[in-house]
Design a protein around this motif. Structure first.
Motif, mmCIF file in Angstrom:
data_model
loop_
_atom_site.group_PDB
_atom_site.id
_atom_site.type_symbol
_atom_site.label_atom_id
_atom_site.label_comp_id
_atom_site.label_asym_id
_atom_site.label_seq_id
_atom_site.Cartn_x
_atom_site.Cartn_y
_atom_site.Cartn_z
ATOM 1 N N GLY A 1 -23.263 -0.248 10.573
ATOM 2 C CA GLY A 1 -23.499 -0.529 9.168
ATOM 3 C C GLY A 1 -22.567 -1.611 8.677
ATOM 4 O O GLY A 1 -21.676 -2.080 9.392
ATOM 5 N N LYS A 2 -22.768 -2.011 7.444
ATOM 6 C CA LYS A 2 -21.935 -3.039 6.851
ATOM 7 C C LYS A 2 -20.589 -2.453 6.426
ATOM 8 O O LYS A 2 -20.529 -1.312 5.962
ATOM 9 N N PRO A 3 -19.514 -3.217 6.578
ATOM 10 C CA PRO A 3 -18.235 -2.752 6.041
ATOM 11 C C PRO A 3 -18.290 -2.689 4.521
ATOM 12 O O PRO A 3 -19.082 -3.397 3.885
ATOM 13 N N MET A 4 -17.473 -1.856 3.959
ATOM 14 C CA MET A 4 -17.424 -1.698 2.510
ATOM 15 C C MET A 4 -16.095 -2.208 1.977
ATOM 16 O O MET A 4 -15.035 -1.893 2.531
ATOM 17 N N VAL A 5 -16.136 -2.995 0.910
ATOM 18 C CA VAL A 5 -14.948 -3.406 0.174
ATOM 19 C C VAL A 5 -15.037 -2.769 -1.201
ATOM 20 O O VAL A 5 -15.986 -3.021 -1.946
ATOM 21 N N ILE A 6 -14.061 -1.941 -1.522
ATOM 22 C CA ILE A 6 -14.093 -1.174 -2.766
ATOM 23 C C ILE A 6 -13.012 -1.697 -3.695
ATOM 24 O O ILE A 6 -11.809 -1.647 -3.363
ATOM 25 N N GLU A 7 -13.422 -2.232 -4.835
ATOM 26 C CA GLU A 7 -12.473 -2.747 -5.819
ATOM 27 C C GLU A 7 -12.044 -1.633 -6.758
ATOM 28 O O GLU A 7 -12.872 -0.875 -7.275
ATOM 29 N N ASN A 8 -10.763 -1.544 -6.968
ATOM 30 C CA ASN A 8 -10.190 -0.561 -7.884
ATOM 31 C C ASN A 8 -10.286 -1.107 -9.307
ATOM 32 O O ASN A 8 -9.690 -2.129 -9.634
ATOM 33 N N LEU A 9 -11.043 -0.419 -10.149
ATOM 34 C CA LEU A 9 -11.230 -0.851 -11.528
ATOM 35 C C LEU A 9 -10.465 0.086 -12.462
ATOM 36 O O LEU A 9 -10.822 1.252 -12.601
ATOM 37 N N GLY A 10 -9.422 -0.423 -13.059
ATOM 38 C CA GLY A 10 -8.700 0.369 -14.047
ATOM 39 C C GLY A 10 -7.415 0.997 -13.568
ATOM 40 O O GLY A 10 -6.682 1.585 -14.372
ATOM 41 N N GLY A 11 -7.104 0.886 -12.283
ATOM 42 C CA GLY A 11 -5.862 1.467 -11.793
ATOM 43 C C GLY A 11 -4.624 0.779 -12.313
ATOM 44 O O GLY A 11 -3.516 1.325 -12.257
ATOM 45 N N ASN A 12 -4.784 -0.434 -12.841
ATOM 46 C CA ASN A 12 -3.631 -1.210 -13.313
ATOM 47 C C ASN A 12 -3.277 -0.934 -14.768
ATOM 48 O O ASN A 12 -2.502 -1.681 -15.371
ATOM 49 N N ARG A 13 -3.829 0.128 -15.346
ATOM 50 C CA ARG A 13 -3.430 0.475 -16.715
ATOM 51 C C ARG A 13 -1.955 0.877 -16.763
ATOM 52 O O ARG A 13 -1.268 0.635 -17.743
ATOM 53 N N GLU A 14 -1.497 1.514 -15.696
ATOM 54 C CA GLU A 14 -0.097 1.924 -15.619
ATOM 55 C C GLU A 14 0.730 0.801 -14.983
ATOM 56 O O GLU A 14 0.209 -0.100 -14.328
ATOM 57 N N ALA A 15 2.050 0.886 -15.173
ATOM 58 C CA ALA A 15 2.948 -0.143 -14.650
ATOM 59 C C ALA A 15 3.031 -0.076 -13.124
ATOM 60 O O ALA A 15 2.763 0.964 -12.509
ATOM 61 N N TRP A 16 3.430 -1.177 -12.524
ATOM 62 C CA TRP A 16 3.489 -1.275 -11.071
ATOM 63 C C TRP A 16 4.487 -2.346 -10.668
ATOM 64 O O TRP A 16 4.903 -3.180 -11.480
ATOM 65 N N LEU A 17 4.856 -2.323 -9.398
ATOM 66 C CA LEU A 17 5.700 -3.363 -8.819
ATOM 67 C C LEU A 17 5.256 -3.571 -7.382
ATOM 68 O O LEU A 17 5.099 -2.615 -6.617
ATOM 69 N N SER A 18 5.039 -4.832 -6.996
ATOM 70 C CA SER A 18 4.686 -5.189 -5.630
ATOM 71 C C SER A 18 5.904 -5.854 -4.983
ATOM 72 O O SER A 18 6.498 -6.767 -5.569
ATOM 73 N N VAL A 19 6.279 -5.400 -3.795
ATOM 74 C CA VAL A 19 7.476 -5.904 -3.122
ATOM 75 C C VAL A 19 7.077 -6.585 -1.821
ATOM 76 O O VAL A 19 6.466 -5.970 -0.935
ATOM 77 N N ARG A 20 7.410 -7.871 -1.732
ATOM 78 C CA ARG A 20 7.176 -8.630 -0.501
ATOM 79 C C ARG A 20 8.529 -8.912 0.155
ATOM 80 O O ARG A 20 9.456 -9.433 -0.500
ATOM 81 N N LEU A 21 8.648 -8.578 1.423
ATOM 82 C CA LEU A 21 9.900 -8.748 2.153
ATOM 83 C C LEU A 21 9.841 -9.989 3.047
ATOM 84 O O LEU A 21 8.799 -10.289 3.638
ATOM 85 N N GLU A 22 10.967 -10.688 3.128
ATOM 86 C CA GLU A 22 11.113 -11.824 4.033
ATOM 87 C C GLU A 22 12.382 -11.622 4.845
ATOM 88 O O GLU A 22 13.498 -11.740 4.336
ATOM 89 N N GLY A 23 12.208 -11.288 6.122
ATOM 90 C CA GLY A 23 13.353 -11.041 6.978
ATOM 91 C C GLY A 23 13.977 -12.318 7.489
ATOM 92 O O GLY A 23 13.307 -13.345 7.630
#
Length: 299
Positions: free
Chosen positions: A195-217
């Motif tokens: 079957g076809k792969p599924m890509v599911i977009e999250n709609l509305g999860g960003n109502r609350e605060a968040w932080l994304s952390v990218r590491l560079e070693g």
């Protein structure tokens, strides 16, 4: 899966061995490992049975500072949630946590802890699907099965979320999660059989605060794989821990950015990184709802 389960700074190894007892290799720190699965309580389910372990997910789901283990299994056998008790022992809390009963009918593959609603508590996503198409119409099972999302209700209990019910049932296998549209909530993709792969977009999860952390070693590997990140609200509250891994789930690799839901507070946070090199780095962030890039000190 490699993870420091006893918080001694040395990565241990959990191995799901379906249909045999799981292994837990404790890192001795001298280049050797000791297998302690049975004595640690991680080899069998609560009723002493072996499990057909498939996917493995690891996270500190109750934010007590110790990494726990979730394992998917075959149909007619509930998925297992092992709570890390912090004393070298694990307890099967599948049914007390609400994970056991809703997972009995399904056969699980990739599994992930991810905070889909940014409330600060890791939820569970399971990619389900039977092995044999012939089960349709012959036994009380189906080849195509639903995705399952189990919402973490503040650390102790999980409840099945019905918002995925409208998606087509598939025989799913692998999966990966990422904030692919950079809007502050975690989306995911699922691979399927025939079957076809599924890509599911999250709609509305960003109502609350968040932080994304990218590491560079620098002294560590370039992506920072193996680093453990601790995020603590400056105004008080339990910290969150995540470890950056190269791969998770079933033949899967996720967004290398670590995503932390921060709930409604959205205040300043303190970020501590324990790099594989042994360096410990602390950064205060006055702003959230953004990507924070942390580069390992060269010296």
């Amino acid at each position: 899966m490699f993870e420091d389960f006893n918080n001694d700074g040395k990565p241990d190894l959990f191995v799901g061995n379906g249909p045999n007892p799981n292994y837990l290799y404790r890192n001795r720190g001298d280049g050797t490992f000791e297998e302690v699965g049975v004595t640690a309580g991680a080899a069998f389910s609560a009723d002493g049975k072996e499990m057909s372990s498939m996917g493995i997910a690891v996270a500190d789901y109750d934010r007590d500072g110790w990494m726990d283990v979730f394992v998917t299994t075959v149909a007619d056998d509930n998925y297992i949630l092992f709570h890390n008790d912090g004393d070298g022992l694990f307890t099967d809390v599948s049914y007390p946590s609400g994970v056991g009963e809703p997972t009995v009918p399904y056969l699980g593959w990739a599994a992930f802890f991810l905070d889909f609603d940014n409330d600060g508590w890791p939820d569970l996503l399971c990619a389900n699907g039977h092995v044999y198409p012939e089960v349709d119409g012959r036994i009380n099972e189906t080849y195509h099965q639903p995705l399952q999302l189990l919402r973490n209700q503040s650390g102790g209990k999980f409840a099945e979320v019905k918002s995925l019910a409208g998606l087509p049932r598939q025989s799913s296998r692998g999966g990966a999660y990422a904030d692919f549209d950079n809007d502050g909530d975690v989306d995911f993709a699922i691979s399927t059989m025939d079957g076809k792969p599924m890509v599911i977009e999250n709609l509305g999860g960003n109502r609350e605060a968040w932080l994304s952390v990218r590491l560079e070693g620098t002294r560590s590997n370039r992506m920072g794989v193996g680093a453990r990140v601790k995020v603590t609200p400056v105004e008080g509250g339990a910290p969150q821990f995540q470890t950056l891994r190269a791969g998770e789930g079933y033949l899967s690799s996720n967004d290398p950015r670590l995503h932390f839901g921060l709930g409604a507070s959205g205040g300043a946070v303190r970020v501590e990184v324990k790099w594989p090199s042994g360096v410990i780095q602390t950064i205060d962030s006055d702003s959230v709802r953004r990507e924070l890039v942390i580069r390992e000190p060269v010296r």
